[in-house]
Design an enzyme around this catalytic site. Structure first.
Site, PDB file in Angstrom:
ATOM      1  N   ASP A 197       0.875  -1.159   0.000  1.00 46.69           N
ATOM      2  CA  ASP A 197       0.000   0.000   0.000  1.00 46.69           C
ATOM      3  C   ASP A 197       0.918   1.217   0.000  1.00 46.69           C
ATOM      4  OD1 ASP A 197      -2.459   1.538   0.378  1.00 46.69           O
ATOM      5  OD2 ASP A 197      -1.708   1.861   2.415  1.00 46.69           O
ATOM      6  N   ASP A 203      -0.179   5.208   0.822  1.00 44.21           N
ATOM      7  CA  ASP A 203      -0.448   6.175   1.887  1.00 44.21           C
ATOM      8  C   ASP A 203      -0.383   5.485   3.243  1.00 44.21           C
ATOM      9  OD1 ASP A 203      -0.917   8.661   0.532  1.00 44.21           O
ATOM     10  OD2 ASP A 203      -2.790   7.841  -0.215  1.00 44.21           O
TER      11      ASP A 203
END
Length: 332
Positions: free
Chosen positions: A15, A17
């Site tokens: 991922d 953020d």
């Protein structure tokens, strides 16, 4: 040399953020960790629910932060949503886009016509995060959906991480439409749906991928749904208290403070652990944390208690070191 956690996998899916960066700032140690993986020849991918950037833009951002990345390594919910709509609709169909310019561009490149008003009679509404999305955009979407347009959400993240703390994400905007319309979207494309992870693995022919994320409700649940192992890092949204109360479908394989956990000796980050160096739980009037060690190892031990039905939030410290560890975990 002892095998490292990452050595057991043929792809690491990050991922972004809250894992690699916060908005546009690299998280401490992330550049070095990704660089080490590149030097070791470990295949990498990036799967993000953020629909405000295209794959090439994400790759440019990563490269600008010192993280080598190619657009082909990036899977975004914007691109995936446009691809889904292209499968569902005839070429040239009108799609009302609620979101950033990146989402409009993805819809256009998928052979569909992005529009902005309900009076254009769109066949579908696609809703993604965009910092400029406002009431007028939601109103047009509501009218179009009530008129029969399909409603596709790129993701339903309630918040997105930032240096100032969690901020409203696309899920908060989806919730506004959900309240106005009294129903759910017809389709949610991004995590925790497994599609982004499956696409990333398929691109490189990976058979044993590892998902690395900061959110239990998207990254980790998505990995569980995809049948993939996962590493939760505590640099973004989900924290120790969230992990202790996580239901089965949101429990990671490993937990670490940050991406350095990828290079721990295999098994050292497993949660719950078979054993933890330095710590143990003893029961008297109530559970007590006894010993001395790292806060993250104490957390792993407490997960074993919590996931068996115990109340890990009421564990008492038996030493100054235990008190410091519980305080660091937000459990003092």
């Amino acid at each position: 040399m002892s095998e490292r956690l990452v050595d057991a996998y043929d792809l690491v899916i990050f991922d972004l953020d809250g894992v690699v960066y916060l908005i546009d700032r690299p998280i401490e140690g992330a550049v070095e960790a990704v660089g080490e993986l590149h030097r070791a020849g470990v295949p990498l991918a990036y799967a993000t629910n953020n629909a405000s950037r295209r794959s090439a833009e994400v790759a440019d951002l990563l490269n600008g932060l010192g993280v080598p990345a190619d657009p082909g390594e990036v899977v975004t919910s914007a691109g995936a949503s446009a691809a889904v709509l292209a499968q569902r609709l005839p070429p040239g169909s009108k799609v009302l886009v609620v979101g950033a310019e990146a989402l409009r561009a993805e819809v256009r490149d998928a052979g569909l016509e992005p529009v902005a008003r309900a009076e254009d009679r769109p066949d579908a509404v696609v809703q993604g995060y965009g910092p400029q999305v406002g009431w007028a955009d939601l109103a047009e979407a509501a009218v179009a959906i009530r008129g029969g347009a399909q409603w596709v959400a790129t993701n339903t993240d309630r918040t997105l991480p930032s240096p100032r703390g969690p901020l409203p994400g696309n899920g908060s905007l989806v919730a506004a439409l959900r309240t106005a319309l009294g129903r759910e979207p017809d389709l949610v494309v991004g995590k925790p749906e497994p599609g982004l992870f499956a696409t990333a693995a398929l691109r490189v022919g990976a058979h044993r991928p590892l998902v690395v994320g900061d959110r239990l409700d998207t990254d980790i649940e998505g990995a569980v749904r995809a049948g993939m192992d996962s590493l939760l890092v505590l640099t973004g949204v989900s924290g120790p208290v969230d992990l202790l109360s996580a239901p089965v479908e949101r429990r990671p394989t490993y937990v670490a403070p940050d991406l350095s956990g990828l290079f721990e000796v295999a098994g050292a980050a497993t949660v719950p652990p078979d054993e933890v160096e330095g710590w143990r739980l003893e029961d008297g009037a109530g559970p007590r944390l006894v010993g001395d060690g790292t806060a993250i190892d104490a957390l792993r031990l407490l997960c074993g208690l919590a996931w068996m039905g115990g109340d890990a939030t009421r564990v008492a410290p038996d030493s100054p070191a235990a008190r410091d560890a519980l305080h660091a975990l937000g459990l003092a």
